[in-house]
Write a protein that holds these residues in place. Structure first.
Motif, PDB file in Angstrom:
ATOM      1  N   SER A  12       0.816  -1.218   0.000  1.00 40.34           N
ATOM      2  CA  SER A  12       0.000   0.000   0.000  1.00 40.34           C
ATOM      3  C   SER A  12       0.850   1.268   0.000  1.00 40.34           C
ATOM      4  CB  SER A  12      -0.935   0.002   1.212  1.00 40.34           C
ATOM      5  OG  SER A  12      -0.186  -0.046   2.421  1.00 40.34           O
ATOM      6  N   ASN A  13       2.092   1.187   0.507  1.00 39.22           N
ATOM      7  CA  ASN A  13       2.963   2.358   0.591  1.00 39.22           C
ATOM      8  C   ASN A  13       4.048   2.386  -0.475  1.00 39.22           C
ATOM      9  OD1 ASN A  13       1.617   3.214   2.945  1.00 39.22           O
ATOM     10  ND2 ASN A  13       2.924   1.903   4.221  1.00 39.22           N
ATOM     11  N   ALA A  14       4.104   1.374  -1.325  1.00 39.79           N
ATOM     12  CA  ALA A  14       5.241   1.200  -2.226  1.00 39.79           C
ATOM     13  C   ALA A  14       5.179   2.123  -3.430  1.00 39.79           C
ATOM     14  CB  ALA A  14       5.314  -0.248  -2.688  1.00 39.79           C
ATOM     15  N   ARG A  15       6.356   2.505  -3.925  1.00 35.39           N
ATOM     16  CA  ARG A  15       6.485   3.191  -5.211  1.00 35.39           C
ATOM     17  C   ARG A  15       6.857   2.206  -6.310  1.00 35.39           C
ATOM     18  NH1 ARG A  15       6.961   8.717  -4.730  1.00 35.39           N
ATOM     19  NH2 ARG A  15       6.335   8.619  -6.927  1.00 35.39           N
ATOM     20  N   VAL A  16       7.418   1.069  -5.901  1.00 37.26           N
ATOM     21  CA  VAL A  16       7.842   0.024  -6.835  1.00 37.26           C
ATOM     22  C   VAL A  16       7.336  -1.310  -6.306  1.00 37.26           C
ATOM     23  CG1 VAL A  16       9.824  -1.157  -7.882  1.00 37.26           C
ATOM     24  CG2 VAL A  16       9.932   1.315  -7.456  1.00 37.26           C
ATOM     25  N   VAL A  17       6.907  -2.200  -7.216  1.00 37.10           N
ATOM     26  CA  VAL A  17       6.447  -3.533  -6.821  1.00 37.10           C
ATOM     27  C   VAL A  17       7.242  -4.576  -7.605  1.00 37.10           C
ATOM     28  CG1 VAL A  17       4.525  -5.149  -6.736  1.00 37.10           C
ATOM     29  CG2 VAL A  17       4.129  -2.727  -6.269  1.00 37.10           C
ATOM     30  N   LEU A  18       7.917  -5.473  -6.875  1.00 38.61           N
ATOM     31  CA  LEU A  18       8.627  -6.596  -7.483  1.00 38.61           C
ATOM     32  C   LEU A  18       7.667  -7.769  -7.588  1.00 38.61           C
ATOM     33  CD1 LEU A  18      11.985  -6.384  -5.464  1.00 38.61           C
ATOM     34  CD2 LEU A  18      11.363  -5.197  -7.584  1.00 38.61           C
ATOM     35  N   ILE A  19       7.595  -8.370  -8.795  1.00 40.04           N
ATOM     36  CA  ILE A  19       6.615  -9.425  -9.065  1.00 40.04           C
ATOM     37  C   ILE A  19       7.362 -10.680  -9.513  1.00 40.04           C
ATOM     38  CG2 ILE A  19       4.506 -10.017 -10.330  1.00 40.04           C
ATOM     39  CD1 ILE A  19       4.197  -6.989 -10.919  1.00 40.04           C
ATOM     40  N   PRO A  20       7.749 -11.567  -8.578  1.00 41.31           N
ATOM     41  CA  PRO A  20       8.409 -12.816  -8.983  1.00 41.31           C
ATOM     42  C   PRO A  20       7.406 -13.769  -9.615  1.00 41.31           C
ATOM     43  CG  PRO A  20       8.067 -12.775  -6.609  1.00 41.31           C
ATOM     44  CD  PRO A  20       7.604 -11.447  -7.118  1.00 41.31           C
ATOM     45  N   THR A  21       7.745 -14.312 -10.765  1.00 40.40           N
ATOM     46  CA  THR A  21       6.821 -15.152 -11.521  1.00 40.40           C
ATOM     47  C   THR A  21       7.535 -16.419 -11.974  1.00 40.40           C
ATOM     48  OG1 THR A  21       5.710 -13.171 -12.346  1.00 40.40           O
ATOM     49  CG2 THR A  21       5.251 -15.229 -13.481  1.00 40.40           C
ATOM     50  N   ALA A  22       6.977 -17.562 -11.638  1.00 35.41           N
ATOM     51  CA  ALA A  22       7.586 -18.846 -11.965  1.00 35.41           C
ATOM     52  C   ALA A  22       6.759 -19.580 -13.015  1.00 35.41           C
ATOM     53  CB  ALA A  22       7.703 -19.716 -10.714  1.00 35.41           C
ATOM     54  N   PHE A  23       7.452 -20.202 -13.934  1.00 37.51           N
ATOM     55  CA  PHE A  23       6.837 -21.080 -14.922  1.00 37.51           C
ATOM     56  C   PHE A  23       7.940 -21.965 -15.476  1.00 37.51           C
ATOM     57  CE2 PHE A  23       5.921 -21.985 -19.435  1.00 37.51           C
ATOM     58  CZ  PHE A  23       4.801 -22.776 -19.263  1.00 37.51           C
ATOM     59  N   GLY A  24       7.670 -23.240 -15.636  1.00 39.81           N
ATOM     60  CA  GLY A  24       8.672 -24.136 -16.190  1.00 39.81           C
ATOM     61  C   GLY A  24       9.582 -24.714 -15.125  1.00 39.81           C
ATOM     62  N   PRO A  25      10.761 -25.179 -15.525  1.00 41.79           N
ATOM     63  CA  PRO A  25      11.631 -25.916 -14.595  1.00 41.79           C
ATOM     64  C   PRO A  25      12.356 -25.053 -13.573  1.00 41.79           C
ATOM     65  CG  PRO A  25      12.708 -25.702 -16.724  1.00 41.79           C
ATOM     66  CD  PRO A  25      11.322 -25.156 -16.891  1.00 41.79           C
ATOM     67  N   ASP A  26      12.517 -23.766 -13.828  1.00 42.47           N
ATOM     68  CA  ASP A  26      13.351 -22.919 -12.975  1.00 42.47           C
ATOM     69  C   ASP A  26      12.501 -22.056 -12.044  1.00 42.47           C
ATOM     70  OD1 ASP A  26      15.766 -23.867 -14.067  1.00 42.47           O
ATOM     71  OD2 ASP A  26      15.516 -22.546 -15.789  1.00 42.47           O
ATOM     72  N   THR A  27      11.638 -22.692 -11.274  1.00 42.02           N
ATOM     73  CA  THR A  27      10.700 -21.952 -10.436  1.00 42.02           C
ATOM     74  C   THR A  27      11.383 -21.218  -9.291  1.00 42.02           C
ATOM     75  OG1 THR A  27      10.277 -23.957  -9.155  1.00 42.02           O
ATOM     76  CG2 THR A  27       8.781 -23.488 -10.980  1.00 42.02           C
ATOM     77  N   GLN A  28      12.592 -21.630  -8.917  1.00 41.64           N
ATOM     78  CA  GLN A  28      13.285 -20.991  -7.801  1.00 41.64           C
ATOM     79  C   GLN A  28      14.142 -19.811  -8.229  1.00 41.64           C
ATOM     80  OE1 GLN A  28      12.684 -21.858  -4.562  1.00 41.64           O
ATOM     81  NE2 GLN A  28      11.142 -23.114  -5.584  1.00 41.64           N
ATOM     82  N   ALA A  29      14.276 -19.576  -9.531  1.00 41.19           N
ATOM     83  CA  ALA A  29      15.166 -18.516 -10.005  1.00 41.19           C
ATOM     84  C   ALA A  29      14.741 -17.121  -9.541  1.00 41.19           C
ATOM     85  CB  ALA A  29      15.272 -18.569 -11.529  1.00 41.19           C
ATOM     86  N   PRO A  30      13.448 -16.736  -9.628  1.00 36.91           N
ATOM     87  CA  PRO A  30      13.086 -15.385  -9.157  1.00 36.91           C
ATOM     88  C   PRO A  30      13.393 -15.175  -7.679  1.00 36.91           C
ATOM     89  CG  PRO A  30      11.343 -16.294 -10.528  1.00 36.91           C
ATOM     90  CD  PRO A  30      12.297 -17.411 -10.257  1.00 36.91           C
ATOM     91  N   LEU A  31      13.139 -16.187  -6.851  1.00 39.80           N
ATOM     92  CA  LEU A  31      13.432 -16.047  -5.424  1.00 39.80           C
ATOM     93  C   LEU A  31      14.931 -15.972  -5.171  1.00 39.80           C
ATOM     94  CD1 LEU A  31      10.784 -18.449  -3.842  1.00 39.80           C
ATOM     95  CD2 LEU A  31      10.692 -15.960  -4.116  1.00 39.80           C
ATOM     96  N   ALA A  32      15.728 -16.641  -6.002  1.00 42.59           N
ATOM     97  CA  ALA A  32      17.184 -16.558  -5.846  1.00 42.59           C
ATOM     98  C   ALA A  32      17.665 -15.122  -6.050  1.00 42.59           C
ATOM     99  CB  ALA A  32      17.869 -17.500  -6.839  1.00 42.59           C
ATOM    100  N   ILE A  33      17.063 -14.407  -7.006  1.00 44.50           N
ATOM    101  CA  ILE A  33      17.424 -13.006  -7.235  1.00 44.50           C
ATOM    102  C   ILE A  33      17.038 -12.161  -6.029  1.00 44.50           C
ATOM    103  CG2 ILE A  33      17.024 -10.987  -8.697  1.00 44.50           C
ATOM    104  CD1 ILE A  33      16.406 -12.966 -11.001  1.00 44.50           C
ATOM    105  N   LEU A  34      15.820 -12.347  -5.532  1.00 49.14           N
ATOM    106  CA  LEU A  34      15.357 -11.575  -4.388  1.00 49.14           C
ATOM    107  C   LEU A  34      16.217 -11.835  -3.155  1.00 49.14           C
ATOM    108  CD1 LEU A  34      11.494 -11.975  -4.795  1.00 49.14           C
ATOM    109  CD2 LEU A  34      12.859  -9.938  -5.260  1.00 49.14           C
ATOM    110  N   ASN A  35      16.551 -13.095  -2.927  1.00 50.95           N
ATOM    111  CA  ASN A  35      17.360 -13.440  -1.749  1.00 50.95           C
ATOM    112  C   ASN A  35      18.776 -12.894  -1.856  1.00 50.95           C
ATOM    113  OD1 ASN A  35      15.194 -14.806  -0.618  1.00 50.95           O
ATOM    114  ND2 ASN A  35      15.813 -16.788  -1.450  1.00 50.95           N
ATOM    115  N   ALA A  36      19.300 -12.815  -3.081  1.00 53.42           N
ATOM    116  CA  ALA A  36      20.672 -12.322  -3.263  1.00 53.42           C
ATOM    117  C   ALA A  36      20.804 -10.859  -2.872  1.00 53.42           C
ATOM    118  CB  ALA A  36      21.115 -12.513  -4.714  1.00 53.42           C
TER     119      ALA A  36
END
Length: 294
Positions: A12-36
């Motif tokens: 509700s307070n954000a100016r930017v929204v990160l939207i991790p989206t998984a499809f296919g074999p690499d479902t953990q890739a978006p979370l790996a970026i966020l965690n890094a």
């Protein structure tokens, strides 16, 4: 450490929204970026921008599939809240859902496609009769041309012979990885209209980002990509971003860290040029930035 990773803002307070989206074999890739992001300092000295000053929210991970309606809905919601949507897809074809959402509100919209691959018209031997390849990762960019969206390619160095001939016939602006070009030339190739920026990590040289789906030698250098993206932000309203293409494997963690740093840079560019945050002149690395802010 980067607050967008450790302590994201409420939506509700954000100016930017990160939207991790998984499809296919690499479902953990978006979370790996966020965690890094937890390993990074959010300050970008070349721009004088501290990304921690920007309220950045994270949506829970989406699991989407063609035609990527969930991505479209998430981006529409962000647009209605006047928030900048940043898609982090495991498969770059999901970018079409985000682009489709914004295209409904910005009928004049260009796409900058940073990738090693043309992502259109795969070789005939890779397709099967009656196969719908329109939403596949190998050909999703073709959807942009079908809907007559202007596309500028950056870092291209791999594609089928049919795709190369097709691009030549359509006179698409292409900035080949092997050619020397100035970032301002990319800007001059863009129409005077809003831009959706797509960055496939394969655009970088594999020495920087080895964990991509189809690594190609001879990619862009780190600063070549950074300065090109900054030039686009400085000259055009960048209304959305899709950043992905990380493959899950032995090199995922170091690649995700590079991509997280790239994400932080793009957030800083958005803060400087779109949100008009004032850079700290005492911390700027580059003399040209000091003169710009004086």
């Amino acid at each position: 450490m980067a607050q967008w990773s450790l302590h994201p803002s409420s939506q509700s307070n954000a100016r930017v929204v990160l939207i991790p989206t998984a499809f296919g074999p690499d479902t953990q890739a978006p979370l790996a970026i966020l965690n890094a992001g937890a390993e990074l300092c959010a300050f970008e000295p070349r721009l004088g921008i501290n990304v921690d000053e920007i309220a950045v929210a994270q949506l829970p991970g989406l699991v989407d599939e063609p035609p990527y309606g969930m991505c479209e809905a998430a981006v529409i919601q962000a647009w209605r809240r006047q928030q900048w949507p940043v898609l982090l897809p495991s498969v770059l074809a999901a970018s079409w859902g985000a682009i489709r959402a914004l295209w409904k509100h910005y009928l004049a919209l260009s796409v900058v496609h940073c990738s090693a691959h043309a992502n259109l018209m795969p070789p005939e031997e890779m397709t099967q009769p009656e196969q719908d390849i329109g939403y596949g990762n190998a050909a999703w960019v073709e959807l942009l041309y079908q809907h007559r969206l202007p596309v500028v390619h950056v870092g291209l160095r791999s594609g089928s012979a049919r795709a190369y001939a097709w691009l030549k016939n359509h006179a698409s602006p292409i900035f080949w990885a092997q050619d020397g070009w100035d970032p301002q030339q990319v800007v001059e190739a863009l129409p005077e209209q809003p831009v959706f920026l797509v960055v496939d990590c394969s655009v970088l040289d594999p020495s920087l980002a080895p964990a991509v789906h189809h690594p190609e030698p001879g990619g862009l250098s780190w600063f070549q990509l950074l300065t090109t993206c900054e030039a686009i932000f400085a000259a055009r309203p960048v209304i959305g971003l899709s950043l992905g293409g990380v493959a899950v494997g032995a090199a995922t963690r170091p690649t995700a860290r590079v991509v997280a740093r790239l994400l932080n840079w793009l957030l800083a560019c958005y803060g400087l040029y779109s949100l008009k945050l004032a850079p700290n002149p005492a911390t700027l690395e580059r003399p040209e930035n000091r003169s710009r802010t004086s």
